[in-house]
Scaffold this motif. Structure first.
Motif, PDB file in Angstrom:
ATOM      1  N   GLY A  38      -5.484 -12.942 -15.077  1.00 11.46           N
ATOM      2  CA  GLY A  38      -6.694 -13.159 -14.308  1.00 11.46           C
ATOM      3  C   GLY A  38      -6.517 -12.656 -12.886  1.00 11.46           C
ATOM      4  O   GLY A  38      -5.606 -11.880 -12.587  1.00 11.46           O
ATOM      5  N   ILE A  39      -7.367 -13.127 -11.982  1.00 14.05           N
ATOM      6  CA  ILE A  39      -7.333 -12.647 -10.604  1.00 14.05           C
ATOM      7  C   ILE A  39      -5.976 -12.926  -9.953  1.00 14.05           C
ATOM      8  O   ILE A  39      -5.425 -12.071  -9.254  1.00 14.05           O
ATOM      9  N   ALA A  40      -5.383 -14.095 -10.212  1.00 13.86           N
ATOM     10  CA  ALA A  40      -4.106 -14.430  -9.580  1.00 13.86           C
ATOM     11  C   ALA A  40      -2.972 -13.573 -10.125  1.00 13.86           C
ATOM     12  O   ALA A  40      -2.183 -13.000  -9.369  1.00 13.86           O
ATOM     13  N   GLY A  41      -2.875 -13.478 -11.458  1.00 12.87           N
ATOM     14  CA  GLY A  41      -1.787 -12.713 -12.060  1.00 12.87           C
ATOM     15  C   GLY A  41      -1.870 -11.230 -11.775  1.00 12.87           C
ATOM     16  O   GLY A  41      -0.855 -10.589 -11.463  1.00 12.87           O
ATOM     17  N   MET A  42      -3.076 -10.675 -11.857  1.00 18.06           N
ATOM     18  CA  MET A  42      -3.231  -9.231 -11.649  1.00 18.06           C
ATOM     19  C   MET A  42      -3.026  -8.860 -10.177  1.00 18.06           C
ATOM     20  O   MET A  42      -2.471  -7.799  -9.874  1.00 18.06           O
ATOM     21  N   THR A  43      -3.465  -9.716  -9.262  1.00 18.86           N
ATOM     22  CA  THR A  43      -3.221  -9.449  -7.841  1.00 18.86           C
ATOM     23  C   THR A  43      -1.723  -9.481  -7.544  1.00 18.86           C
ATOM     24  O   THR A  43      -1.190  -8.611  -6.842  1.00 18.86           O
ATOM     25  N   THR A  44      -1.039 -10.479  -8.097  1.00 17.01           N
ATOM     26  CA  THR A  44       0.412 -10.577  -7.897  1.00 17.01           C
ATOM     27  C   THR A  44       1.112  -9.340  -8.457  1.00 17.01           C
ATOM     28  O   THR A  44       2.007  -8.767  -7.812  1.00 17.01           O
ATOM     29  N   ALA A  45       0.724  -8.931  -9.664  1.00 19.38           N
ATOM     30  CA  ALA A  45       1.341  -7.755 -10.290  1.00 19.38           C
ATOM     31  C   ALA A  45       1.102  -6.504  -9.452  1.00 19.38           C
ATOM     32  O   ALA A  45       2.014  -5.684  -9.255  1.00 19.38           O
ATOM     33  N   TYR A  46      -0.108  -6.359  -8.950  1.00 26.40           N
ATOM     34  CA  TYR A  46      -0.434  -5.174  -8.146  1.00 26.40           C
ATOM     35  C   TYR A  46       0.412  -5.139  -6.867  1.00 26.40           C
ATOM     36  O   TYR A  46       1.023  -4.106  -6.540  1.00 26.40           O
ATOM     37  N   LEU A  47       0.450  -6.262  -6.151  1.00 22.58           N
ATOM     38  CA  LEU A  47       1.168  -6.280  -4.876  1.00 22.58           C
ATOM     39  C   LEU A  47       2.669  -6.120  -5.083  1.00 22.58           C
ATOM     40  O   LEU A  47       3.339  -5.424  -4.313  1.00 22.58           O
ATOM     41  N   LEU A  48       3.218  -6.747  -6.123  1.00 20.45           N
ATOM     42  CA  LEU A  48       4.645  -6.574  -6.399  1.00 20.45           C
ATOM     43  C   LEU A  48       4.973  -5.145  -6.813  1.00 20.45           C
ATOM     44  O   LEU A  48       6.007  -4.594  -6.425  1.00 20.45           O
TER      45      LEU A  48
END
Length: 511
Positions: A38-48
């Motif tokens: 979702g928004i939290a997991g995909m944002t984390t994946a993108y930034l990492l």
């Protein structure tokens, strides 16, 4: 777009494309494994992935297939629980950090949209907070003063919100809020993550987390990682700790067709209890018929503790038609779950007791910004950069001023256990259950969740939630089984949809 989170369809599901991805098919290793797309997991994946870390994302549904596809996608720094309450619970410094982090989340989404060229209808606009008719304006004065102390000095009083047919009276204007299409945004993040070397696997249920470094999936394949991020709306790795500090609420939404341009594009919120939240979404039909949808949400209740969705949708429609007489018809209606932390702010950071497992939960009705804050903060923790928000969102925190609310909510949970086991069934016999419906049937000391499919075949599962043993109840609107204790949700056949449960309802034969 098919949903794995309930029967109803949101505007984002109807107008977005489901990003393609495949299940995990081999054992793999990454620097970081993220559970939840979702928004939290995909944002984390993108930034990492931008830092050069190798990233794997696992989700048992599709990308955005949980609560992200059921949001109303407000992007705001107007705190649902009010700044004067955040200041009371977390101090003036805490309120400043809350304002700073939510503002930064909106700015970060905008920057990603621009940098990655994501066509997700991102739009800056104003937000308006008003009181219900005959409500006291004192709450607005308190909020204005607290927001100014928190650093949001551009918030101001205005005579009324810009709604022609509804005089809100004096309200607060929050400038530079935003809205977007969340599923289109996630589609853009997917391509950027994969371009950066990240891998995303859907249709892959993360079953066991072993020693904080290995995730075994239901397919038998495993992912090992140096760090694990649980971004599953509510943690499925934690049995008790976090779930005593946040509580699941069901919220309802209608999308009403209105003439294009008949309502000023802005975000609107009232201070009612439960409160209402409003935005406008433009739709361009293939036949050239352009119109707007007025998206109105509210009518919240504790998850699993009411089964009157039709009435709540009717209440929303009545409230909206009274204030927006240009409404033509109701095009869509859907519901979602909101995790309400006891002290108004999300739990983001290291899972209590673990050094390399991180959680992002407690959206508090602001899932898009809290999820983005989660991605920023967890990335900085994993990379080792300092973040001034760390202590504010620390999952281990104890807020002493919430002790009464903490006790009240957990007494409510205890009552649900008591009533669940001692009450009778919904019906005396499965013969009373209509096609497409479900009901709890008591058999001796046991309770069974019985669903009759549209063809008339009965499907029976244990009514005991595998998380902590609550008795589930039938949700007529979504055709799901909902746990009234901690908000776990299962489809009509007993397959887990939403945690904290991480396994299906058991066999009725085991009862």
């Amino acid at each position: 777009m098919n949903s794995n989170s309930g029967q109803t369809t949101s505007i984002w599901m109807a107008t977005g494309q489901e990003p393609e991805s495949t299940p995990l098919s081999e054992n793999m290793h990454a620097d970081v494994c993220i559970v939840g797309a979702g928004i939290a997991g995909m944002t984390t994946a993108y930034l990492l992935s931008r830092t050069g870390r190798t990233v794997i994302v696992l989700d048992d549904g599709h990308i955005g297939g949980g609560m992200t596809e059921r949001t109303t996608a407000h992007l705001c720094n107007a705190i649902d629980d009010r700044y004067f309450e955040i200041e009371h619970l977390h101090g003036e410094k805490g309120a400043i950090l809350a304002a700073e982090s939510h503002t930064a989340a909106i700015d970060r989404i905008e920057a990603i949209v621009v940098e990655e060229g994501i066509d997700c209808e991102f739009e800056r606009l104003d937000g308006y907070l008003f009181v219900p008719p005959n409500g006291s304006k004192d709450v607005l004065e308190r909020e204005l003063n607290a927001a100014h102390r928190a650093g949001l000095t551009d918030i101001d009083r205005v005579g009324r919100a810009p709604i022609d047919d509804f005089d809100t009276g004096m309200c607060l204007c929050f400038p530079r809020q935003a809205q977007f299409h969340p599923m289109k945004y996630l589609e853009g993040l997917k391509y950027a993550i994969e371009r950066n070397g990240g891998r995303i696997f859907t249709g892959t249920h993360a079953g066991k987390i072993e020693d904080g470094a290995r995730i075994e999936t239901d397919s038998g394949f495993a992912v090992t990682a140096d760090a694990i991020v649980m971004a599953t709306n509510t943690p499925v790795n934690d049995i008790v700790t976090i779930h005593t500090k946040q509580y699941s609420y069901t919220t309802y939404v209608i999308a009403a067709r209105i003439p294009r341009g008949s309502v000023t594009r802005a975000l609107y919120w009232d201070t009612d209890d439960p409160y209402h939240y409003i935005r406008v979404q433009s739709v361009s039909a293939q036949d050239g018929d352009d119109y707007d949808l007025l998206i109105v949400g509210g009518e919240d209740h504790k998850s699993g503790q009411a089964d009157d969705g039709d009435q709540r949708y009717e209440n929303l429609e009545g409230w909206a038609r009274e204030r927006f007489p240009m409404i033509e018809n109701i095009e869509m209606r859907w519901s979602g779950q909101v995790m309400e932390p006891v002290d108004g702010l999300a739990f983001i950071g290291r899972n209590p007791g673990d050094q390399n497992v991180y959680i992002i939960t407690g959206d508090s009705g602001m899932g898009m910004t809290h999820g983005t804050i989660g991605g920023i903060l967890v990335t900085e923790l994993i990379v080792g950069d300092p973040c001034p928000w760390e202590s504010l969102y620390d999952p281990s925190r104890i807020t002493l001023r919430t002790s009464l609310q903490y006790a009240r909510e957990n007494i409510n949970v205890a009552v649900q256990y008591f009533e669940g086991y001692l009450s009778g069934g919904d019906v005396d016999s499965p013969e009373e259950i209509a096609p497409g419906e479900g009901a709890i049937v008591r058999r001796g000391i046991a309770k069974v969740a019985v669903y009759r499919d549209e063809e008339g075949t009965l499907h029976e599962r244990s009514a005991v939630c595998p998380h902590l043993g609550g008795i589930v109840s039938w949700n007529t609107s979504e055709k799901t089984w909902d746990c009234p204790c901690h908000g776990s949700q299962f489809d009509s056949y007993g397959r887990v949809i939403t945690g904290p449960a991480n396994s299906d309802l058991g066999s009725a034969k085991d009862e």
